[in-house]
Motif scaffolding. Sequence first.
Motif, short mmCIF file in Angstrom:
data_model
loop_
_atom_site.label_atom_id
_atom_site.label_comp_id
_atom_site.label_asym_id
_atom_site.label_seq_id
_atom_site.Cartn_x
_atom_site.Cartn_y
_atom_site.Cartn_z
N UNK A 65 24.43 -43.63 -18.39
CA UNK A 65 23.27 -43.14 -17.65
C UNK A 65 21.97 -43.34 -18.42
N UNK A 66 22.06 -43.46 -19.74
CA UNK A 66 20.84 -43.61 -20.51
C UNK A 66 20.35 -45.07 -20.44
N UNK A 67 21.21 -45.98 -19.97
CA UNK A 67 20.83 -47.40 -19.91
C UNK A 67 19.61 -47.64 -19.01
N UNK A 68 19.61 -47.15 -17.75
CA UNK A 68 18.41 -47.43 -16.93
C UNK A 68 17.13 -46.84 -17.52
N UNK A 69 17.25 -45.70 -18.23
CA UNK A 69 16.05 -45.13 -18.85
C UNK A 69 15.56 -46.07 -19.94
N UNK A 70 16.51 -46.60 -20.72
CA UNK A 70 16.14 -47.48 -21.82
C UNK A 70 15.56 -48.78 -21.30
N UNK A 71 16.15 -49.32 -20.24
CA UNK A 71 15.68 -50.61 -19.73
C UNK A 71 14.30 -50.47 -19.09
N UNK A 72 14.03 -49.34 -18.48
CA UNK A 72 12.70 -49.13 -17.92
C UNK A 72 12.57 -49.66 -16.51
N UNK A 73 11.47 -49.27 -15.88
CA UNK A 73 11.30 -49.54 -14.45
C UNK A 73 11.16 -51.02 -14.12
N UNK A 83 14.62 -52.66 -13.96
CA UNK A 83 15.33 -52.13 -12.80
C UNK A 83 14.76 -52.75 -11.53
N UNK A 113 17.17 -44.39 -9.36
CA UNK A 113 17.94 -45.04 -10.42
C UNK A 113 17.40 -44.70 -11.80
N UNK A 120 19.14 -40.28 -13.95
CA UNK A 120 19.67 -40.08 -15.30
C UNK A 120 18.80 -39.14 -16.13
#
Lengths: 349, 278, 293
Positions: C108-116, C119, C162, C166
């Motif tokens: 779940x921390x992956x989308x936060x790390x990748x950023x908007x 995504x 998305x 998270x």
Amino acid sequence: MTHADFRALHLRGMSRDFGLLNALKGVDLTVERGEFIALLGPSGCGKSTALNCLAGLLPLTAGSIWLDDKRIDRLGPEDRGFGMVFQNYALFPHMNVRRNIGFGLRMQRRVKAEIDAKVEEAIRLVRLGAQAEKLPGQISGGQQQRVAIARAIVVEPPLVLMDEPLSNLDAKLRLEMRAEIRRIHNLLGCATIYVTHDQDEALSLADRIVVLRDGQVRQIGTPEVLYARPAHADVAEFMGYRNVLPARAMRDGGIVRVSVGQATFAGTLVDDVNDGPALAAIRPEDLTPRDGGPLAANVRTAEYRGRDFYGVAVTADGTELFFRAEHRVATGETLHLGADASRVLVYAA
Amino acid sequence: MRGRMPAGERLWATAIWVIVGFFVLNLLALIATVVVSSFGTRWLGTWLPAGFTTRWYASAWEEFQLPDVLLTTLEVVGAVVVLSGVLGVPAAYAMARRDFPGKALLMLVFLLPLLVPPITFGIPLATVLYRAGLAGDIGGVILANLVPTVPFVILIMVPFIQQIDPRVESAARVFGAGTFRMFVHVLLPLLAPGILAALLLVLVRTIAMFELTFLTAGPTSQTLVVALYYAVFAAGVRAGQSIDAMAVVYMVTSLLWLLIALRFVNPTQIVTRGKRAG
Amino acid sequence: MSDRVPLSVRLSQRGLDGVTLLALPALLFVIALFVYPFLYGLVLSFKPKVGGLFANYVTFFSDPFLYSTIGKTLWLAVPVTLLNVALSVPVALRVRLMRRQRLLTTILVIPITLGTVLVAEGMLNYLGPRGWLNRFLLEFGLSSSPVRLIHNYWGVFLSLVITGFPFTFLLTLSYVTGIDPSLEQAGAMLGARARQRFNEILLPLLVPGLIVTFCLSFVQAFSVFPSAVLLGAPAGDTRVISVAAYTAAFEDYDYSMASAIAMIMAFVQVAIVVALLGAQKLVYRGPAGGGKG
């Protein structure tokens, strides 16, 4: 207060298997109504697991629990109707004392007048009148403890479970609450199962003590029996027999003689021991300097405990002995220690 | 409770796992599309591309000047990590060890840049930086990125320092260590795990920090994420697959550091201070 | 000979000494690059290119193209945040019982790390008319024509779910695990069923944390920017307030107007946060432990 009518609680082969530590291996026990039972054992012996299984917080892996002839081990904790006092009290921090105590009655959807009356009675029973409107965070540890007890008993459970309830209190308060718990138990007439690792607590509170070790019952008995006549050497050690000495047993008529190192003295047979290797268990308070004491040992340390001196002495072959003396002893002094035959318990090695 | 679950509760648990599974599945599919597309040749109306190739990486490398962009990213991230440590750790030490009038207000001042979203303070910040002639190059980007990271380091380090017993420092002094030696031999080794964790989190966050870099960067001071934004924004100008190739480069960069960071921190710490680290 | 205590001693008794000064560089930095720009922006917003003191604000609230951005942003941010919080609570309550939480929290921390931005690029591929999702729907006859999920309201909405879920979930999880499990056990021992335990014990203890979670998630969603441009209809349904501010600054070069819009954006965020935190005062706010106080 009157309690749900029951005669006895039966544990039949109660087991809980998850790894080596804290497991429970086939515990059998019958608890009569009105009895105060202490589950005693060192940490990791499974005593808290046993309590949680009884409460319904942990499912059993084998065995069963019966309240008279009703099987209850498949019921969830909310359907067993037992009271429980948690080690950290687990008071609801957002409810005042009154609402905490009334929680169980509200869950049973009793009428308000009845709830109010019973809560009032419970508050009086644990002497918390002045604190009734406060939040748990605003009262002392001892008062929180009383709230936890009142909350558990106000629903008039057949059985009250207590998980080391005094371990968070200081020494003075602990003695006070010990008396308090016994007073309340006597008033209510329910059964209480009390988990502790402190043998003083168990001896002073319980009608019967259950000693657990490695998830198994080692001995069940009254405090007097456990104090004077532990059934096994390990139980003896746990019950305060600090001297457990490797020895040789020799039957000699009605008594048994044991020899530790060079010394030989009379003891009492607990296990059915043949001549040969054995263990001799002696409490420090029973091992005293006396004329013709068979165990010669050099004092290493001694401390004054008021009334008596307690210390450690070492024999010529290096065995450490814990002893009591009525007069001041000096470090390095040689003592001749001995104990009465009835106070030397001999176990199979 | 922990015992046998009633039917209703089991249904409820299943429903929750279905929701979580659906979310994770879509998330992974979303990432997978980008990766597959970046290696695909022609991909029109089929489950998978007609063939696989690595040529989009070569073209992305050229078209988007990735070497320059990666270098800029490295410089920005490196400078931000070092400077936020230099500014943040001593401040955290002061906040953890001293009680002084106005401390609560000071803490609030340090918290605000974390609570106010970057786009909100980024516009006035960019305005000031442009007026001061600092924006448009790498210095402005670094300054802007430091605004949330310095408070972030403070927020993470204060509870970490508080749990180190101050008597350890007193003991070092009693045994005759001067301030400098006390710092090097006693304090620094004790603080090192906390500093490492805080700076790794700063690193991961700075790689992904879009808004502040976007508002202050000029053509030569774009970081990877901003370059990716411009590429996606102007999609159609270049082949979609080379944008995806660049997206994969970005993804690998940030996930690599995430993996490294996760060896030292709890995933929850990327969002919060974690389980009451105090 | 005066017995006066030296100034330095008196100061250090109040906690002001060399160590305290270590906070000074960071403070000066935050003042120079956060507080000052904010105040500068505030003053600048009252110095419009044309017109009087309030001309920017008057323009904003009289031009439907501008003032409608507040409504559009709220129409995105409020439902998304409500959905994220509503999903987070049951999931966090379930995950707390799991022994292997770390795998899920890491995913779940992956989308936060990748950023908007990333995504957004992924969603353009995955949800596009030729993406896997639409292929799946057509192949299995779940839809007769491709579903439009990008370049409209739903594209931005989904991207906020998305990246936002998270974030909301991890915050909620940290609050949920802060509640002593023995409280729920105590509730069960006293006869409370799952629903009653949730209503009477967990929820009251969670509400303060949920309000904070809602505030943080809302503020993030309200400042949505890159996904509104890349995945939405930046001239229509998803012309959010940050797009208006960005356009004013970097396309019209009207920094005064841009500052005014940024101030309005900040004001709306602050107003909602203050209102919610005010509501928090009405409920219990204390430790969620059951132990000794």
